[in-house]
Design a protein around this motif. Structure first.
Motif, mmCIF file in Angstrom:
data_model
loop_
_atom_site.group_PDB
_atom_site.id
_atom_site.type_symbol
_atom_site.label_atom_id
_atom_site.label_comp_id
_atom_site.label_asym_id
_atom_site.label_seq_id
_atom_site.Cartn_x
_atom_site.Cartn_y
_atom_site.Cartn_z
ATOM 1 N N ASN A 200 31.173 16.241 2.308
ATOM 2 C CA ASN A 200 31.731 14.933 1.917
ATOM 3 C C ASN A 200 30.648 13.865 1.873
ATOM 4 O O ASN A 200 30.599 13.013 0.970
ATOM 5 N N ALA A 201 29.763 13.911 2.909
ATOM 6 C CA ALA A 201 28.679 12.915 2.957
ATOM 7 C C ALA A 201 27.750 13.091 1.772
ATOM 8 O O ALA A 201 27.314 12.111 1.133
ATOM 9 N N ASN A 202 27.442 14.325 1.482
ATOM 10 C CA ASN A 202 26.555 14.595 0.324
ATOM 11 C C ASN A 202 27.196 14.111 -0.983
ATOM 12 O O ASN A 202 26.515 13.577 -1.874
ATOM 13 N N PHE A 203 28.500 14.326 -1.067
ATOM 14 C CA PHE A 203 29.216 13.892 -2.288
ATOM 15 C C PHE A 203 29.178 12.366 -2.442
ATOM 16 O O PHE A 203 28.930 11.823 -3.534
ATOM 17 N N SER B 106 25.759 11.314 -3.347
ATOM 18 C CA SER B 106 25.539 11.604 -4.782
ATOM 19 C C SER B 106 26.204 10.554 -5.657
ATOM 20 O O SER B 106 25.640 10.120 -6.678
ATOM 21 N N LEU B 107 27.410 10.167 -5.242
ATOM 22 C CA LEU B 107 28.105 9.136 -6.031
ATOM 23 C C LEU B 107 27.340 7.819 -6.009
ATOM 24 O O LEU B 107 27.226 7.126 -7.022
ATOM 25 N N ILE B 108 26.802 7.487 -4.783
ATOM 26 C CA ILE B 108 26.042 6.231 -4.668
ATOM 27 C C ILE B 108 24.821 6.274 -5.562
ATOM 28 O O ILE B 108 24.508 5.338 -6.291
ATOM 29 N N PHE B 109 24.073 7.438 -5.459
ATOM 30 C CA PHE B 109 22.877 7.553 -6.292
ATOM 31 C C PHE B 109 23.221 7.524 -7.772
ATOM 32 O O PHE B 109 22.507 6.931 -8.584
ATOM 33 N N GLY C 230 25.825 6.012 -9.096
ATOM 34 C CA GLY C 230 26.190 4.644 -9.444
ATOM 35 C C GLY C 230 24.967 3.761 -9.615
ATOM 36 O O GLY C 230 24.867 2.948 -10.548
ATOM 37 N N MET C 231 23.974 3.969 -8.644
ATOM 38 C CA MET C 231 22.742 3.172 -8.736
ATOM 39 C C MET C 231 21.981 3.518 -10.000
ATOM 40 O O MET C 231 21.420 2.643 -10.679
ATOM 41 N N ALA C 232 21.944 4.797 -10.318
ATOM 42 C CA ALA C 232 21.231 5.225 -11.532
ATOM 43 C C ALA C 232 21.881 4.610 -12.770
ATOM 44 O O ALA C 232 21.197 4.136 -13.692
ATOM 45 N N LEU C 233 23.207 4.621 -12.767
ATOM 46 C CA LEU C 233 23.929 4.028 -13.908
ATOM 47 C C LEU C 233 23.671 2.531 -13.995
ATOM 48 O O LEU C 233 23.462 1.973 -15.094
ATOM 49 N N PHE C 234 23.644 1.881 -12.813
ATOM 50 C CA PHE C 234 23.396 0.437 -12.785
ATOM 51 C C PHE C 234 22.022 0.099 -13.355
ATOM 52 O O PHE C 234 21.867 -0.791 -14.192
ATOM 53 N N PHE C 235 20.998 0.868 -12.839
ATOM 54 C CA PHE C 235 19.643 0.612 -13.345
ATOM 55 C C PHE C 235 19.513 0.966 -14.809
ATOM 56 O O PHE C 235 18.769 0.330 -15.560
ATOM 57 N N PHE C 236 20.254 1.967 -15.208
ATOM 58 C CA PHE C 236 20.221 2.338 -16.627
ATOM 59 C C PHE C 236 20.775 1.197 -17.499
ATOM 60 O O PHE C 236 20.190 0.846 -18.538
#
Length: 803
Positions: free
Chosen positions: A17-20, A23-26, A28-34
């Motif tokens: 669950n923590a990994n998931f 992953s979602l945070i990363f 989301g951040m990737a999408l934001f920076f994109f």
């Protein structure tokens, strides 16, 4: 063992669950920076140029640098209009330090406004309350505009933090109201209004410059940025044809004439006869070009504060209008020069051709009177000299409507002269010669039934005098730059040849005789040969017909041998004496004399000339005479007169006169006439009048009457001077018999012969009166002799026409 296994499973699930989540945070951040990268790329690549331009525009400051407006000079390079610096005064009413006022700031603002308004009012020399009324709100307010340099310096010395001054260029007219209707004025935003300021606005305004720089919010230029400057292009200077000295001669004569005759307005134009250049154009009661919205004249100043805003606008337009160019009027007898010149050019008449003038004639439904008292046979030249309406009618009839109309157009009437001033009127003439009826041809011949402008008249008379060339009148002589280099010169332009040099010489000879022997005698200038023509015309009524008010005018040229200047004087609505021979000609003489001497024109005539009529003569007995007859008799004798009534009617009679009849007085003496009005009517002396003449008077008196016989009045049942009532009835005895009239006049002489009283002084006065009465009797006899030959018992109307 089972417990550990269960625990292990829970830990493993938790890690998943923590990994998931990580992953979602990363993700989301990737999408934001994109998205940010895409946005940055969009801004820089797609909208970069646009946003850069907008940013620079917000930082770029553009300061307009006004061009210096052109200076206006007279023909001798005297400054008539210059540029000066004035200041607009502002006060910043924002005292708050935050978004809203605190109680302390409110008190501080109230105290500061009180102190500052008091200090400012003392410098401006106006009531403090007037200043405080403008100091309201939270923004910058204008306290006053266009203060002079000294006042601006005094305000700066106050060192009031909230006070600011902006220096602005303004026009200054050193001569105030002199020539103001020709010059015009400039508004605070730099737009030329009226006169030359309007017609040459684009030329004098020049082209504004500008300074472009990039500044921060502090309004300081950003380092390492460039500043672009575009220098203004100064306006061009105007050098006028106007001579400031001659202009002042005209202004002084106009104002003197207006005051003397209590006239509504006096206008004077002086033109170069040969070139068409305007040397002076004056109007009495002109506005001050430095304060164009201020009231003009005592009457306007008195009522100014009572006028509504709309009424003030009407008054402003009237004040700013140049009558000499933008208004039209009926010229009266000055137009006879046009009729005479046309007939001479077409050879339908000649100077010594004889005509017969009966004094008045019936023409269709009108009776047209002659202004001249010398009826009978006269030459064409004598007719113009004496201003004979009836002879001019006959001359126009011989010329015919087609040729007459041809010369009206040729002399420039019904069209613009082309003068370089705005709002030029064209006048009112028939559309073509077919529209000229017989009666209109008759009245137009002596200047009625046609409307012209002053500039048209003086331009046409200059053409008659200069050999026949109709010029384009000009006010601007040339254009120069700031270094006085000539950019454009306006040469004299001839529109067309109107009459021959031979006709011009004949007309100059006639005009000279008008001044020497005719109605223009008071325009004589010692040492010079002056030519001219008088004109007195009724003013048309808006309701139709004519008002009982006049325009008196004189047009003159000098010297006659080699004309240099043409002068036109127009006196509107004079009170009392209204004959041009005594009202307009003295002002013309003043301008002619001063201008000729100033221009250094050589005198060719003897300067020790003394008019025989300078000797004292007897003042005639005018009691009970119609005012029109009394005035004409006084003018013919060389006297002037005033009346105690501003408004006269057709039956006004003289009740009293000062000086009294029989008094010795020099020509030019003013005879005060105390006359009747339409409220109290008195019986006039109508002996010797025709039926048409007495009916005009009786209609004005509104009384019953009965006429017996035909011819002229031999007797009247009500004595002259009797006060009339609505019940009064008057009977008139008419006769065509000279014998009867002679007998009647002898009876009057016998009845009026004085008896000796024994008192030496009284007997002398009576004998003087007897002499005067006999003279009047002889004049009546001569006039009646002519009238008897022509009058018939007919119903007529009368056309108003005076000399």
């Amino acid at each position: 063992m089972k417990v550990n296994l269960k625990r292990a499973r829970e830990i493993n699930s938790s890690q998943k669950n923590a990994n998931f989540k990580i992953s979602l945070i990363f993700l989301g951040m990737a999408l934001f920076f994109f998205i940010i990268i895409i946005r940055v790329l969009y801004i820089n690549i797609v909208r970069g140029e646009e946003l850069t331009r907008k940013g620079l525009n917000q930082l770029t400051s553009t300061e307009i640098v006004q061009a210096d407006r052109g200076i206006i000079y007279d023909r001798n390079n005297k400054e008539l209009v210059v540029n000066i610096t004035k200041s607009n005064v502002y006060y910043n009413m924002d005292f708050k330090r935050g978004d809203i006022y605190s109680d302390k700031e409110i008190k501080e603002k109230k105290k500061k406004v009180e102190e500052d308004s008091l200090a400012i009012s003392k410098v401006l020399k106006v009531p403090q309350d007037k200043i405080k009324k403008k100091m309201v709100g939270d923004k910058v307010v204008q306290i006053v505009s266009n203060v002079d340099r000294d006042t601006a310096s005094a305000l700066r010395e106050l060192k009031i933090e909230k006070l600011s001054l902006d220096d602005v260029p303004r026009r200054f007219y050193p001569n105030g109201n002199i020539l103001s209707k020709v010059l015009g004025f400039v508004t605070d935003d730099g737009n030329g209004q009226y006169g030359l300021e309007s017609s040459y606005d684009g030329i004098m305004s020049g082209i504004a410059g500008k300074n472009i720089s990039i500044k921060a919010n502090t309004r300081m230029q950003i380092p390492l940025t460039d500043e672009e400057s575009y220098a203004p292009k100064e306006g061009q200077n105007l050098i006028l044809t106007i001579d400031d000295n001659i202009q002042k001669f005209a202004e002084e004569a106009a104002e003197r004439s207006r005051t003397k005759h209590n006239a509504e307005e006096v206008n004077i134009i002086v033109q170069s006869t040969k070139t068409g250049e305007i040397l002076a154009m004056a109007s009495s009661l002109s506005y001050d070009a430095n304060n164009p919205k201020s009231p003009v004249g005592d009457a306007q100043k008195k009522d100014w504060d009572l006028l509504s805003k709309d009424e003030k606008v009407v008054a402003w337009y009237k004040n700013w209008t140049n009558f000499n160019v933008s208004s039209q009027y009926e010229p009266g007898s000055t137009f006879k020069l046009i009729t005479a010149a046309a007939a001479l050019e077409e050879a339908t008449t000649y100077q010594l051709k004889e005509y017969y003038c009966p004094g008045q004639i019936k023409f269709f439904d009108k009776v047209i009177k002659c202004a001249s008292k010398n009826n009978g046979t006269k030459t064409m030249q004598q007719a113009v000299v004496e201003s004979c309406n009836i002879t001019l009618m006959k001359i126009a009839e011989e010329l015919g409507p087609e040729k007459f109309y041809k010369y009206i157009k040729a002399f420039g009437f019904g069209e613009k002269t082309g003068i370089d001033l705005p709002a030029e009127a064209v006048g009112s003439i028939p559309n073509n010669y077919k529209d000229i009826s017989e009666i209109r041809l008759a009245t137009m011949s002596y200047g009625h039934g046609i409307a012209i402008t002053p500039i048209q008249l003086i331009n046409s008379v200059s053409a008659i005098a200069n050999g026949g060339d109709l010029k384009v009148p000009r006010v601007v002589k040339r254009l120069e730059d700031r270094n006085r280099n000539v950019l454009k010169k306006f040469d004299s332009v001839s529109k067309r040849k109107v009459v021959s040099s031979e006709t011009s010489k004949k007309m100059l000879d006639i005009m000279y005789k008008v001044v020497e022997d005719g109605t223009g005698k008071k325009a004589k200038v010692e040492g010079y040969k002056i030519g001219g023509k008088t004109g007195t015309a009724y003013i048309p009524s808006k309701a139709g017909g004519y008002e009982d008010e006049y325009i008196s005018s004189f047009i003159g040229v000098a010297p006659v041998d080699n004309p240099e200047i043409t002068v036109l004087v127009i006196v509107q609505k004079p009170k009392g004496d209204f004959f041009a021979a005594t009202v307009a000609t003295p002002a013309a003489k003043e301008v002619l004399k001063n201008s000729l001497e100033y221009l250094g024109i050589e005198k060719t005539q003897p300067t020790d000339y003394k008019d025989k009529k300078d000797e004292p003569m007897l003042v005639p007995n005018l009691k009970n005479m119609l005012v029109s007859d009394a005035g004409r008799e006084l003018v013919d004798l060389g006297f002037k007169f005033n009346t105690n009534q501003n408004s006269l009617f057709d039956a006004s009679i003289v009740l009293k006169q000062e000086p009294k009849a029989g008094t010795l007085a020099k020509p030019g003496t003013i005879i005060d006439l105390y006359v009747s009005n339409d409220k109290e009517k008195y019986m006039p002396d109508l002996i010797g009048k025709s039926k048409e003449e007495i009916e005009l008077v009786l209609k004005a008196m509104d009384v019953s009457y009965n006429i017996k016989g035909t011819g002229v009045v031999l007797g009247q049942s009500v004595f002259a001077g009797t006060k009339l009532t609505t019940d009064s009835k008057i009977e008139f005895e008419m006769s065509n018999s000279e014998a009867k009239i002679d007998t009647k006049l002898k009876d009057e002489e016998t009845a009026s012969s004085p008896k000796e009283t024994g008192n030496k002084e009284t007997d002398i006065k009576n004998r003087v009166k007897e002499k005067d009465d006999k003279l009047n009797s002889k004049v009546k006899k001569a006039n009646n002799s002519e009238k008897i030959k022509k009058f018939e018992n007919k119903d007529n109307k009368t056309d108003k026409s005076v000399r």
